[in-house]
Design an enzyme around this catalytic site. Structure first.
Site, PDB file in Angstrom:
ATOM      1  N   HIS A  72      21.781  68.729  15.951  1.00 41.60           N
ATOM      2  CA  HIS A  72      21.507  67.558  15.116  1.00 41.60           C
ATOM      3  C   HIS A  72      22.536  66.444  15.258  1.00 41.60           C
ATOM      4  O   HIS A  72      22.390  65.397  14.660  1.00 41.60           O
ATOM      5  CB  HIS A  72      21.439  67.974  13.653  1.00 41.60           C
ATOM      6  CG  HIS A  72      22.782  68.380  13.100  1.00 41.60           C
ATOM      7  ND1 HIS A  72      23.315  69.616  13.307  1.00 41.60           N
ATOM      8  CD2 HIS A  72      23.692  67.692  12.383  1.00 41.60           C
ATOM      9  CE1 HIS A  72      24.498  69.685  12.726  1.00 41.60           C
ATOM     10  NE2 HIS A  72      24.765  68.525  12.159  1.00 41.60           N
TER      11      HIS A  72
HETATM   12  C1  UD1 Z   1      25.540  65.445   7.812  1.00 38.12           C
HETATM   13  C2  UD1 Z   1      27.028  65.497   8.126  1.00 38.12           C
HETATM   14  C3  UD1 Z   1      27.275  66.460   9.286  1.00 38.12           C
HETATM   15  C4  UD1 Z   1      26.639  67.813   9.052  1.00 38.12           C
HETATM   16  C5  UD1 Z   1      25.149  67.605   8.749  1.00 38.12           C
HETATM   17  C6  UD1 Z   1      24.462  68.933   8.508  1.00 38.12           C
HETATM   18  C7  UD1 Z   1      28.186  63.345   7.745  1.00 38.12           C
HETATM   19  C8  UD1 Z   1      28.867  62.224   8.413  1.00 38.12           C
HETATM   20  N1  UD1 Z   1      27.536  64.207   8.542  1.00 38.12           N
HETATM   21  O1  UD1 Z   1      24.913  64.827   8.920  1.00 38.12           O
HETATM   22  O2  UD1 Z   1      28.666  66.648   9.430  1.00 38.12           O
HETATM   23  O3  UD1 Z   1      26.807  68.622  10.186  1.00 38.12           O
HETATM   24  O4  UD1 Z   1      25.057  66.767   7.595  1.00 38.12           O
HETATM   25  O5  UD1 Z   1      23.174  68.804   8.145  1.00 38.12           O
HETATM   26  O6  UD1 Z   1      28.263  63.457   6.548  1.00 38.12           O
HETATM   27  N2  UD1 Z   1      17.723  63.420   6.084  1.00 38.12           N
HETATM   28  C9  UD1 Z   1      16.583  63.879   5.498  1.00 38.12           C
HETATM   29  N3  UD1 Z   1      16.690  64.697   4.418  1.00 38.12           N
HETATM   30  C10 UD1 Z   1      17.897  65.081   3.908  1.00 38.12           C
HETATM   31  C11 UD1 Z   1      19.055  64.579   4.506  1.00 38.12           C
HETATM   32  C12 UD1 Z   1      18.960  63.768   5.594  1.00 38.12           C
HETATM   33  O7  UD1 Z   1      15.470  63.582   5.915  1.00 38.12           O
HETATM   34  O8  UD1 Z   1      17.931  65.844   2.931  1.00 38.12           O
HETATM   35  C13 UD1 Z   1      17.619  62.557   7.270  1.00 38.12           C
HETATM   36  C14 UD1 Z   1      17.626  61.107   6.944  1.00 38.12           C
HETATM   37  O9  UD1 Z   1      16.789  60.463   7.824  1.00 38.12           O
HETATM   38  C15 UD1 Z   1      19.053  60.695   7.233  1.00 38.12           C
HETATM   39  C16 UD1 Z   1      19.424  61.617   8.380  1.00 38.12           C
HETATM   40  O10 UD1 Z   1      18.712  62.816   8.123  1.00 38.12           O
HETATM   41  O11 UD1 Z   1      19.166  59.360   7.524  1.00 38.12           O
HETATM   42  C17 UD1 Z   1      20.870  61.883   8.491  1.00 38.12           C
HETATM   43  O12 UD1 Z   1      21.408  62.372   7.271  1.00 38.12           O
HETATM   44  P1  UD1 Z   1      22.964  62.157   6.884  1.00 38.12           P
HETATM   45  O13 UD1 Z   1      23.267  62.792   5.592  1.00 38.12           O
HETATM   46  O14 UD1 Z   1      23.318  60.722   7.051  1.00 38.12           O
HETATM   47  O15 UD1 Z   1      23.749  62.873   8.023  1.00 38.12           O
HETATM   48  P2  UD1 Z   1      23.439  64.228   8.816  1.00 38.12           P
HETATM   49  O16 UD1 Z   1      23.017  63.884  10.180  1.00 38.12           O
HETATM   50  O17 UD1 Z   1      22.578  65.128   8.014  1.00 38.12           O
END
Ligand code: UD1
Length: 368
Positions: free
Chosen positions: A206
């Site tokens: 991811h």
């Molecule tokens: C975050 C952490 C990363 C961790 C990962 C595990 C940071 C900088 N990164 O990254 O270290 O390894 O979590 O999962 O904090 N989204 C959903 N549903 C959710 C959450 C996210 O659909 O419940 C989607 C959204 O489109 C969002 C994208 O995932 O924009 C990224 O989510 P975000 O929390 O920004 O970072 P992760 O890539 O999940």
């Protein structure tokens, strides 16, 4: 009683906060105040972990959701500041390296509330990783550091941390793993995924560096297509990975891989059991590098670096990068049975959280 705010927000935080909360409950001298920032909000990325790990309902959910890094961090800061002013915790405990960790550490510190960082001192040396920036900023303002491996201590001391504040306690994530191993074993996830023990590979991926660029993601999917000819693959995909596959028009690549079981993110027990029974794991996750080491399962890290070097020097991990050739060569070595055995790093014994709580109590006792 000492009132302590504990912060969690994203999936990898939940298995770290759960054993610390449980240890606090046993000790009885700290009143925990659990804050969920809402960085992760999908059932499968958040609530399912609360259920399986029996984490109590958060005292407050900031509900910040997704956004750019600046938006997300800023929203958490604004909301968490209100919580600190209202609840007046004597200390704030943050875990890991996500945006919630950084945002809440900054807020607490500016309000003169001491900050304890669980999983401090890790460094990948890669400033293009948002987590690396989060780690450096959090560690530069924390008051108490709890480390998982000796290199964490060295990094902190090199950055000028006071050595009396740096505590090598072991790994809280392994506390969770050991506490849940038996319960996980009861879940029929191998049947659900139609795989047999030791006869499949578990993949998770991811990181923006792997999934946000079609020039990287496309070839990686092509490598998985080759590997599935040798061994079945189970691939629970993060929402970000799912959406990038759609955006770049790679859905056809997935459909053609008939021996890859592609699914939504799985809960903690299912992932743990799939990991423990796999032939090997391919991942860009930090947590899985450690969990495979604890379970003695070969791990290929699809990144150019790791902030968890003990998983390579002592454990079962090898950092292979995203080059298709290197990945295929490593897979062949595993399938030929010539992978290192690996050992258990020091302090990964299920007691890290207890050690943390006793240090917190003594710190808070002296601060009074
Ligand atoms: C975050 C952490 C990363 C961790 C990962 C595990 C940071 C900088 N990164 O990254 O270290 O390894 O979590 O999962 O904090 N989204 C959903 N549903 C959710 C959450 C996210 O659909 O419940 C989607 C959204 O489109 C969002 C994208 O995932 O924009 C990224 O989510 P975000 O929390 O920004 O970072 P992760 O890539 O999940």
């Amino acid at each position: 009683m000492f009132k302590v705010a504990l912060v969690c927000g994203a999936r990898p935080n939940f298995m770290k906060i759960a054993p610390v909360l449980a240890a606090i409950g046993k000790s009885g001298r700290i009143t925990p105040y659990l804050v969920h920032t809402g960085q992760h909000y999908d059932e499968k990325m958040s609530q399912s972990f609360f259920d399986v790990l029996r984490i109590p309902r958060p005292d407050v959910d900031l509900g910040v959701g997704s956004g750019s890094h600046a938006e997300q961090t800023a929203k958490i800061m604004v909301e968490f500041e209100k919580v600190c002013l209202r609840e007046k915790p004597l200390m704030v405990v943050v875990v890991g390296d996500v945006n919630s960790t950084l945002a809440c550490a900054i807020v607490a510190k500016k309000l003169w509330i001491p900050v304890a960082h669980v999983e401090a001192g890790l460094r990948s040396g890669d400033m293009r990783m948002p987590e690396e920036i989060n780690r450096i900023v959090t560690d530069s303002i924390s008051d108490l550091f709890f480390t998982t491996e000796p290199e964490g201590n060295e990094n902190l001391l090199r950055f000028g941390a006071d050595k009396d504040r740096v505590h090598f306690v072991g790994n809280v994530m392994i506390d969770s793993l050991l506490q849940n191993r038996e319960a996980a074993e009861k879940i029929p996830v191998l049947e659900e995924m139609e795989v047999e023990s030791g006869k499949y590979c578990l993949v998770t991926m991811h990181r923006p560096s792997n999934v946000d660029d079609p020039e990287v993601l496309g070839p990686l999917l092509d490598v998985f297509a080759k590997i599935q000819e040798k061994i079945k693959i189970v691939f629970p995909a993060h929402p970000r990975t799912m959406s990038m596959i759609g955006k770049f028009g790679f859905s056809d690549k997935i459909k053609k891989m008939t021996r890859v079981r592609f699914c939504e993110p799985l809960d903690y027990h299912r992932t743990l059991k799939l990991n423990a029974h796999s032939r090997f794991v391919m991942t860009d996750s930090g947590g899985l590098q450690e969990e495979t080491t604890a379970l003695g399962i070969p791990c290929l890290t699809i990144r150019e670096n790791t902030e968890r070097p003990v998983t390579v020097t002592i454990g079962t991990n090898e950092v292979v990068g995203s080059s298709p050739e290197k990945i295929l060569l490593a897979v062949d070595r595993i399938l030929a049975g010539s992978w290192k055995k690996g050992g258990m790093p020091e302090g990964w014994d299920g007691k890290a959280s207890e050690r943390i709580v006793s240090i917190l109590e003594s710190f808070l006792g002296k601060a009074r």
